[in-house]
Motif scaffolding. Structure first.
Motif, PDB file in Angstrom:
ATOM      1  N   ARG B 139       0.837  -1.208   0.000  1.00  0.00           N
ATOM      2  CA  ARG B 139       0.000   0.000   0.000  1.00  0.00           C
ATOM      3  C   ARG B 139       0.870   1.256   0.000  1.00  0.00           C
ATOM      4  N   ARG B 173      -4.590  -8.294   7.654  1.00  0.00           N
ATOM      5  CA  ARG B 173      -4.633  -6.959   7.043  1.00  0.00           C
ATOM      6  C   ARG B 173      -4.741  -7.025   5.523  1.00  0.00           C
ATOM      7  N   GLY B 174      -5.017  -8.225   4.995  1.00  0.00           N
ATOM      8  CA  GLY B 174      -5.362  -8.329   3.575  1.00  0.00           C
ATOM      9  C   GLY B 174      -4.201  -8.353   2.609  1.00  0.00           C
ATOM     10  N   GLN B 175      -3.268  -9.271   2.820  1.00  0.00           N
ATOM     11  CA  GLN B 175      -2.134  -9.409   1.892  1.00  0.00           C
ATOM     12  C   GLN B 175      -2.619  -9.586   0.450  1.00  0.00           C
ATOM     13  N   GLU B 177      -5.541  -8.818  -0.883  1.00  0.00           N
ATOM     14  CA  GLU B 177      -6.210  -7.614  -1.395  1.00  0.00           C
ATOM     15  C   GLU B 177      -5.185  -6.556  -1.771  1.00  0.00           C
ATOM     16  N   ILE B 179      -2.102  -6.904  -2.798  1.00  0.00           N
ATOM     17  CA  ILE B 179      -1.419  -7.251  -4.045  1.00  0.00           C
ATOM     18  C   ILE B 179      -2.380  -7.107  -5.231  1.00  0.00           C
ATOM     19  N   ALA B 180      -3.589  -7.669  -5.084  1.00  0.00           N
ATOM     20  CA  ALA B 180      -4.579  -7.591  -6.164  1.00  0.00           C
ATOM     21  C   ALA B 180      -4.841  -6.140  -6.549  1.00  0.00           C
ATOM     22  N   HIS B 181      -5.016  -5.305  -5.551  1.00  0.00           N
ATOM     23  CA  HIS B 181      -5.276  -3.880  -5.789  1.00  0.00           C
ATOM     24  C   HIS B 181      -4.135  -3.253  -6.586  1.00  0.00           C
ATOM     25  N   LEU B 183      -2.036  -4.776  -8.628  1.00  0.00           N
ATOM     26  CA  LEU B 183      -2.020  -5.285 -10.002  1.00  0.00           C
ATOM     27  C   LEU B 183      -2.983  -4.477 -10.859  1.00  0.00           C
ATOM     28  N   GLU B 185      -4.367  -1.467 -10.213  1.00  0.00           N
ATOM     29  CA  GLU B 185      -4.089  -0.030 -10.284  1.00  0.00           C
ATOM     30  C   GLU B 185      -2.835   0.268 -11.105  1.00  0.00           C
TER      31      GLU B 185
END
Lengths: 287, 340
Positions: B139, B173-175, B177, B179-181, B183, B185
């Motif tokens: 992030r 904490r969404g590892q 999510e 990474i996906a975000h 990719l 963005e």
């Protein structure tokens, strides 16, 4: 010298009566013995404890789509084993075995269908095919499903069930995460809806790409949803994992899915969501 | 090569280097002329290096990519860029020391730099978590990428990680999510983007900062869906089979070029990047200059379209319309297979 002497040459056995093994099913959660025919009618949910059995990709078409609305695309796409990968067995042999077992060419089923009258481009992953692993074919088919949504200007629905990227296709599998996410960026820009439904299990590279990129993300009860495998985490940190770790409910509590939706309500919830996104008239309130 | 840390296959080189040093020291003390003998030894050393470093197996390259003295992103920041200003924090939870992010200048032009950073010693490795970022690292990197986009400056990513950290907090904490975000963005960033795989490019943790217009890789770096050890443990049920796994997964720079995943291989000096930081950094800077020049000339729409097409064609499959990619040279087996 043996202690006991067998008098008769051979122990006589009568022919066993054939009991169809697929008549009854034990619930792995509560242990109840369930009648399979009834179970199938209840979308493979245990009538006693509510356990959601893992189901095949076709079952989700019935669960989510209007009867007779589905048209399949790209069923013929198959892997070419670009790396000529061999571990303890050749990858090609494994592929053949899963093709035979599932009647499909790879781990995802894609097409067009409608959810309570809303036309969607849909991709449903099949955990029965090599653990739903994502290689080039899964990536390509999901990419085409996104493109179908783009060109027809209809929403995208992806039902995930995957152990992650497919090791036998090496870095090409990894790049399918980039490929699908890149197209989802286009879908996002075009303002088209994407509803992700994560079922048991949704892990690894699939979670770290499209399964976490829905405008709204739903999960089935108790589904395992996570990035790293529990064994790897346990090994890395050298301590036991908390109860409920990586369950849909855990992920909901930590803010990474929007709701945990029982399978019986899935179609209704997805269609209401799509209707809201598209600004269509609402369905009549549920009783 | 400074003494101390070296790999098993580097041993003959290290021993010969020590021999040369000893001879020089002794000759110096005794006031003797040993230049002829030294020349012979130097020639022998050159031959030995050539012999070893042109016959590397995939797992030896993996070892080089993980060499404790391998130059890390901050070593390249120091040598290829000026005006470095590190920024910190994801503005949501924490600052992840496994991920560096900062403002810098390349040939005077403002650029944003992100990268996974390992530690040089135990203490630093604990702080930097051995280069394995948590979600906040991804992030933080995205925050800087958005800042670079706002001001119209290119993004340069240095990839060197054993993977995204597999831990309880990372999952909470969404590892995935995070990474996906990234990719998605990164696919839509309006500014030129370029990544350089300098060491370990392991899995989604590497890709999480790697969706870029161009992908460059150092000669002995690797890029893989899973570590050779992880693959061996799962498919062979034996982590010791990493050599087989490294070969089977086609993870070397040369393999990746044939698979159409990387755009250019940046050569390393004989002896590996750690043998000469300066010349490695020069080669990287030269490659960045060339590629940045090309991708900076594209219009914004063209750039986003090209980036999408780049990833769109990755993979291999066949269908009614034929095979993708079409007929071409077969993917080479690991170099050792070909030579033996």
């Amino acid at each position: 010298m043996t202690w006991f002497k067998r008098d008769r040459k051979k122990i006589e056995t009568t022919e066993k009566k054939e009991i169809p093994g697929d008549l009854w099913q034990k619930c792995p959660s509560c242990g109840d013995i369930l009648y399979r025919k009834e179970l199938a009618q209840r979308a493979w949910i245990c009538s006693k404890c509510g356990h959601h059995f893992r189901v095949a990709a076709d079952d989700y078409l019935e669960i989510l789509l209007d009867a007779g609305s589905f048209e399949e695309f790209d069923a013929e796409l198959e892997s070419v084993d670009a790396l000529e990968f061999v571990d303890t067995r050749p990858y090609r042999e494994r592929l053949d075995q899963y093709r035979e077992r599932t009647g499909r060419n790879d781990a995802v089923l894609c097409g067009i269908g409608s959810v309570d009258g809303v036309e969607v481009s849909i991709a449903v992953m099949d955990f029965n095919f090599m653990g739903g692993s994502m290689g080039s074919v899964v990536g390509e088919k999901v990419a085409r499903a996104i493109e179908r949504a783009l060109s027809r200007e209809i929403p995208l629905v992806v039902v995930s069930a995957s152990g992650g990227a497919r090791m036998q296709e090496g870095v090409l599998s990894l790049m399918q995460m980039a490929k699908t996410s890149t197209l989802l960026s286009a879908l996002d820009r075009q303002g088209l809806p994407f509803v992700a439904v994560n079922t048991d299990p949704t892990t690894g590279g699939v979670t770290a790409s499209y399964a976490m990129l829905g405008d709204v993300i739903y999960a089935e009860p108790r589904a395992q949803i996570g990035f790293a495998g529990p064994r790897v985490i346990k090994q890395t940190i050298g301590q036991d994992l908390p109860d409920e770790f990586q369950t849909a409910e855990f992920v909901l509590e930590h803010g990474f899915v929007d709701a945990v939706v029982p399978r019986m309500r899935l179609k209704r919830v997805v269609s209401r969501t799509l209707r809201w996104m598209l600004g269509r008239e609402a369905l009549p309130e549920e009783p | 090569m400074p003494k101390g840390v070296y790999l098993d296959f580097e041993r003959p080189i290290v021993e010969l280097e020590e021999e040369i040093e000893d001879m020089e020291r002794l000759a110096d003390k005794a006031g003797m002329d040993v230049s002829a003998e030294l020349a012979t030894l130097q020639a022998k050393l050159a031959r030995l290096k050539e012999e070893i470093f042109t016959h590397l197996t995939p797992i030896q390259r993996v070892q080089l990519a993980r060499h404790p003295r391998r130059p890390y992103p901050l070593d390249f920041v120091e040598r290829c860029f000026t005006d470095w200003l590190e920024i910190h924090g994801d503005r949501a939870y924490a600052d992840d020391h496994a991920m560096i992010a900062g403002l810098a200048r390349f040939d005077g032009q403002p650029v944003a730099i992100i990268g996974q950073q390992k530690g040089r010693d135990t203490k630093e490795n604990l702080r930097r978590n051995f280069g394995m970022p948590h979600p906040e690292g991804y992030r933080k990197a995205m925050r800087l990428m958005k800042t670079a986009e706002k001001f119209g400056h290119p993004v340069i990513a240095f990839i060197d990680t054993p993977g995204a950290y597999p831990g309880i907090g990372a999952e909470e904490r969404g590892q995935a999510e995070a990474i996906a975000h990234n990719l998605r963005e990164m696919a839509g960033l309006r500014v030129p983007t370029l990544s350089v795989v300098t060491g370990e490019g392991a899995s989604g943790g590497a890709l999480g900062i790697g969706v870029t217009d161009r992908i460059l890789i150092l000669e002995n770096a690797f890029y893989s869906v899973i570590s050779p050890e992880g693959c061996a443990a799962i498919l062979w049920k034996d982590g010791e089979k990493r050599e087989l796994a490294a070969r089977a997964m086609k993870i070397t720079a040369e393999d990746l070029e044939h698979l159409g995943v990387v755009d250019e291989i940046i050569p390393e000096p004989l002896g590996g990047a750690h043998a000469d930081y300066a010349s490695t950094a020069r080669a990287i800077a030269e490659a960045i200059r060339r590629h940045l020049g090309e991708i900076s000339a594209w219009s914004v729409d063209d750039r986003i379209r090209r980036r999408r097409e780049k990833y769109r064609t990755m993979g291999a499959w066949k269908g009614p319309e034929g095979a993708h990619p079409g007929p071409r040279d077969p993917v080479p087996a690991g170099e050792a297979d070909r030579r033996s």
